[in-house]
Design a protein around this motif. Structure first.
Motif, PDB file in Angstrom:
ATOM      1  N   LEU A 153       0.812  -1.210   0.000  1.00  0.00           N
ATOM      2  CA  LEU A 153       0.000   0.000   0.000  1.00  0.00           C
ATOM      3  C   LEU A 153       0.851   1.268   0.000  1.00  0.00           C
ATOM      4  N   ALA A 154       1.878   1.293   0.813  1.00  0.00           N
ATOM      5  CA  ALA A 154       2.718   2.494   0.912  1.00  0.00           C
ATOM      6  C   ALA A 154       3.375   2.848  -0.416  1.00  0.00           C
ATOM      7  N   ASN A 155       3.497   1.869  -1.324  1.00  0.00           N
ATOM      8  CA  ASN A 155       4.103   2.117  -2.630  1.00  0.00           C
ATOM      9  C   ASN A 155       3.100   2.575  -3.681  1.00  0.00           C
ATOM     10  N   THR A 156       1.871   2.880  -3.256  1.00  0.00           N
ATOM     11  CA  THR A 156       0.817   3.207  -4.233  1.00  0.00           C
ATOM     12  C   THR A 156       0.070   4.496  -3.907  1.00  0.00           C
ATOM     13  N   LEU A 157       0.549   5.278  -2.965  1.00  0.00           N
ATOM     14  CA  LEU A 157      -0.204   6.448  -2.526  1.00  0.00           C
ATOM     15  C   LEU A 157       0.144   7.693  -3.343  1.00  0.00           C
ATOM     16  N   SER A 158      -0.777   8.639  -3.372  1.00  0.00           N
ATOM     17  CA  SER A 158      -0.553   9.938  -4.003  1.00  0.00           C
ATOM     18  C   SER A 158      -0.334  10.979  -2.921  1.00  0.00           C
ATOM     19  N   GLU A 159       0.555  11.927  -3.205  1.00  0.00           N
ATOM     20  CA  GLU A 159       0.795  13.015  -2.260  1.00  0.00           C
ATOM     21  C   GLU A 159      -0.265  14.108  -2.379  1.00  0.00           C
ATOM     22  N   HIS A 160      -1.189  13.968  -3.318  1.00  0.00           N
ATOM     23  CA  HIS A 160      -2.066  15.089  -3.647  1.00  0.00           C
ATOM     24  C   HIS A 160      -3.547  14.815  -3.423  1.00  0.00           C
ATOM     25  N   GLY A 161      -3.844  13.761  -2.676  1.00  0.00           N
ATOM     26  CA  GLY A 161      -5.246  13.506  -2.389  1.00  0.00           C
ATOM     27  C   GLY A 161      -5.497  12.038  -2.117  1.00  0.00           C
ATOM     28  N   TYR A 162      -6.738  11.709  -1.870  1.00  0.00           N
ATOM     29  CA  TYR A 162      -7.114  10.339  -1.580  1.00  0.00           C
ATOM     30  C   TYR A 162      -7.052   9.459  -2.824  1.00  0.00           C
ATOM     31  N   VAL A 163      -6.822   8.174  -2.598  1.00  0.00           N
ATOM     32  CA  VAL A 163      -6.846   7.189  -3.678  1.00  0.00           C
ATOM     33  C   VAL A 163      -7.817   6.078  -3.294  1.00  0.00           C
ATOM     34  N   SER A 164      -8.262   5.349  -4.294  1.00  0.00           N
ATOM     35  CA  SER A 164      -9.133   4.198  -4.077  1.00  0.00           C
ATOM     36  C   SER A 164      -8.322   2.926  -4.291  1.00  0.00           C
ATOM     37  N   ARG A 165      -8.354   2.015  -3.330  1.00  0.00           N
ATOM     38  CA  ARG A 165      -7.582   0.784  -3.414  1.00  0.00           C
ATOM     39  C   ARG A 165      -8.423  -0.399  -2.940  1.00  0.00           C
ATOM     40  N   GLY A 166      -8.170  -1.538  -3.549  1.00  0.00           N
ATOM     41  CA  GLY A 166      -8.745  -2.781  -3.073  1.00  0.00           C
ATOM     42  C   GLY A 166      -7.751  -3.454  -2.145  1.00  0.00           C
ATOM     43  N   VAL A 167      -8.070  -3.565  -0.884  1.00  0.00           N
ATOM     44  CA  VAL A 167      -7.167  -4.175   0.101  1.00  0.00           C
ATOM     45  C   VAL A 167      -7.412  -5.680   0.114  1.00  0.00           C
ATOM     46  N   CYS A 168      -6.349  -6.457  -0.106  1.00  0.00           N
ATOM     47  CA  CYS A 168      -6.472  -7.897  -0.287  1.00  0.00           C
ATOM     48  C   CYS A 168      -6.455  -8.650   1.038  1.00  0.00           C
ATOM     49  N   GLU A 169      -7.345  -9.596   1.154  1.00  0.00           N
ATOM     50  CA  GLU A 169      -7.295 -10.598   2.217  1.00  0.00           C
ATOM     51  C   GLU A 169      -6.767 -11.883   1.580  1.00  0.00           C
ATOM     52  N   ILE A 170      -5.654 -12.406   2.106  1.00  0.00           N
ATOM     53  CA  ILE A 170      -4.954 -13.526   1.482  1.00  0.00           C
ATOM     54  C   ILE A 170      -4.989 -14.734   2.413  1.00  0.00           C
ATOM     55  N   ASP A 171      -5.342 -15.920   1.867  1.00  0.00           N
ATOM     56  CA  ASP A 171      -5.396 -17.120   2.702  1.00  0.00           C
ATOM     57  C   ASP A 171      -4.024 -17.780   2.814  1.00  0.00           C
ATOM     58  N   GLU A 172      -3.986 -18.908   3.525  1.00  0.00           N
ATOM     59  CA  GLU A 172      -2.704 -19.569   3.811  1.00  0.00           C
ATOM     60  C   GLU A 172      -2.053 -20.162   2.563  1.00  0.00           C
ATOM     61  N   LYS A 173      -2.806 -20.316   1.478  1.00  0.00           N
ATOM     62  CA  LYS A 173      -2.254 -20.855   0.234  1.00  0.00           C
ATOM     63  C   LYS A 173      -1.792 -19.768  -0.729  1.00  0.00           C
ATOM     64  N   GLY A 174      -1.897 -18.516  -0.299  1.00  0.00           N
ATOM     65  CA  GLY A 174      -1.495 -17.415  -1.153  1.00  0.00           C
ATOM     66  C   GLY A 174      -2.551 -16.980  -2.135  1.00  0.00           C
ATOM     67  N   ASN A 175      -3.783 -17.433  -1.915  1.00  0.00           N
ATOM     68  CA  ASN A 175      -4.890 -17.040  -2.780  1.00  0.00           C
ATOM     69  C   ASN A 175      -5.710 -15.927  -2.131  1.00  0.00           C
ATOM     70  N   MET A 176      -6.362 -15.145  -2.944  1.00  0.00           N
ATOM     71  CA  MET A 176      -7.205 -14.089  -2.423  1.00  0.00           C
ATOM     72  C   MET A 176      -8.441 -14.675  -1.767  1.00  0.00           C
ATOM     73  N   ALA A 177      -8.688 -14.240  -0.534  1.00  0.00           N
ATOM     74  CA  ALA A 177      -9.893 -14.656   0.167  1.00  0.00           C
ATOM     75  C   ALA A 177     -10.983 -13.594   0.065  1.00  0.00           C
ATOM     76  N   GLY A 178     -10.582 -12.370  -0.225  1.00  0.00           N
ATOM     77  CA  GLY A 178     -11.544 -11.283  -0.358  1.00  0.00           C
ATOM     78  C   GLY A 178     -10.822 -10.001  -0.725  1.00  0.00           C
ATOM     79  N   LEU A 179     -11.589  -9.039  -1.216  1.00  0.00           N
ATOM     80  CA  LEU A 179     -11.033  -7.756  -1.640  1.00  0.00           C
ATOM     81  C   LEU A 179     -11.930  -6.661  -1.092  1.00  0.00           C
TER      82      LEU A 179
END
Length: 303
Positions: A153-179
Motif C-alpha cells: 500500500l505504501a508504494n501506491t499512494l498519491s501526495e495530492h489527495g485520496y486514492v481508491s484501493r482494493g485491500v487484499c485478504e490472502i489465505d494460507e495458500k497465497g490465494n485471495m480470500a476477499g477484496l
C-alpha cells in the motif's frame, strides 16, 4: 502460448481534467501506457488490446499505431454505454459507460488466450509484468485459475489527495480470500499516518504494509462468461442508477465467494505511480526521468 495485455483506456478522467491516456510524461513525450506496452513486450506478451471510446478512436490510433507497428500485435475494442449483454432497460439519462467489468467483457471479442488487464493511466513496473506473464504462460486456459499482482500500500499512494484501493485478504495458500474496496485512502488529518476514511468522515488507521490491488490482474478466457452473467445481474439491480459502476474487482470478489474461481496473489516490490490528480503529473515526469537516467528505460522507447 503468449499471453495478451488488455489496457483499459476508455475512462473519462473526471478528476484529472483532460484525456490523460494521451498526455505526455516520458523524456521523449511518451504516455504512461507506452511504458506498459514496452514492459509487456520485454516480458513476452504477444498482443495488446486497447479498450477505448469511439469518440477518441481515430486520434488514439493515429497516435499509437506507428509507435507499436512491427513490435507487437495491436487490437482495439470500443466500450460504449449501449453495449449490453441483453436488452435490459436502463436509465436514459446516463452518460458514462458501466465501468471496468464492462470493459473486460467487451474485450472478449478480441481475446482467446490468457491475458493480463491494467489501467491505461498507471505505471506498474517491469517486474510486475514479468511475474504475471510467467503465471499466464503456465495456466490452463480453460480453468478458472486467475491471478493478481499485489502491491504494498505504501508504494501506491498519491501526495495530492485520496486514492481508491482494493485491500487484499490472502489465505494460507497465497490465494485471495476477499477484496475490500476502500475508496478514500490517504494521509490522516494531521499527516502522521495512513488511513482510510468512511463516508461519515471517520478515519481508520492502516499500516501501509497492506497488500493492495492496482487492477493488474491475470485471467483466462473463462472470465468473459462470468462477466456477462454478473453484468446482467448488475444491470437488473442497478441499471436505473446514473453513476453506478460494474467493477472488475467486484466480479472477482463474487466469484471467490461463490467458489467458482481462485486468484493467486503474486507479490511485487515495484512502486506504482499514476495520475489521479493534475498535481501528480510533475511527480510522474520526475520518476520516469529518474528511471531513464538509471538505465531502466531508453530515452526514447521506440527508437
Amino acid at each position: 502460448m503468449q499471453p495478451s495485455l488488455l489496457i483499459m483506456a476508455a475512462g473519462m478522467a473526471s478528476r484529472y481534467g483532460s484525456l490523460k491516456q494521451m498526455d505526455q510524461f516520458g523524456p521523449s513525450g511518451e504516455t504512461i501506457l507506452e511504458y506498459a506496452v514496452y514492459d509487456a513486450i520485454q516480458a513476452g506478451f504477444g498482443k495488446v488490446v486497447f479498450v477505448i471510446r469511439k469518440s477518441i478512436e481515430d486520434t488514439f490510433k493515429e497516435h499509437f499505431n506507428k509507435k507499436f507497428a512491427h513490435k507487437i500485435q495491436v487490437e482495439y475494442v470500443c466500450q460504449e454505454l449501449d453495449m449490453l449483454p441483453e436488452p435490459i432497460p436502463v436509465t436514459p439519462e446516463r452518460v458514462k459507460p458501466w465501468g471496468t467489468g464492462q470493459a473486460v467483457w467487451v474485450a472478449g471479442a478480441k481475446i482467446q488466450e490468457p491475458f493480463a488487464v491494467i489501467n491505461g493511466d498507471d505505471f506498474y513496473g517491469r517486474q510486475a509484468f514479468q511475474v504475471v506473464a510467467d503465471y499466464l504462460r503456465k495456466v490452463d486456459s480453460s480453468s478458472n485459475n486467475y491471478c493478481l499482482v499485489g502491491y504494498k500500500l505504501a508504494n501506491t499512494l498519491s501526495e495530492h489527495g485520496y486514492v481508491s484501493r482494493g485491500v487484499c485478504e490472502i489465505d494460507e495458500k497465497g490465494n485471495m480470500a476477499g477484496l475490500a474496496e476502500r475508496t478514500k485512502i490517504g494521509k490522516s488529518t494531521d499527516g502522521s499516518r495512513v488511513v482510510y476514511v468512511e463516508d461519515d468522515g471517520k478515519e481508520f488507521p492502516l499500516t501501509g504494509n497492506e497488500t493492495v490491488s492496482m487492477n493488474l490482474m491475470g485471467f483466462t478466457p473463462t472470465i468473459f462468461e462470468h462477466c456477462r452473467r454478473l453484468f446482467v445481474q448488475f444491470l437488473k439491480e442497478q441499471g436505473q442508477e446514473l453513476k453506478s459502476e460494474f467493477y472488475i474487482p467486484k466480479v472477482v470478489n463474487t466469484l471467490i465467494q461463490e467458489g467458482k474461481a481462485q486468484m493467486k496473489v503474486l507479490s511485487t516490490s515495484e512502486k506504482w505511480f499514476g495520475v489521479t490528480y493534475p498535481a501528480d503529473k510533475p511527480v510522474v515526469i520526475e520518476q520516469l526521468a529518474r528511471l531513464e537516467k538509471e538505465g531502466v528505460y531508453p530515452k526514447n522507447l521506440w527508437e
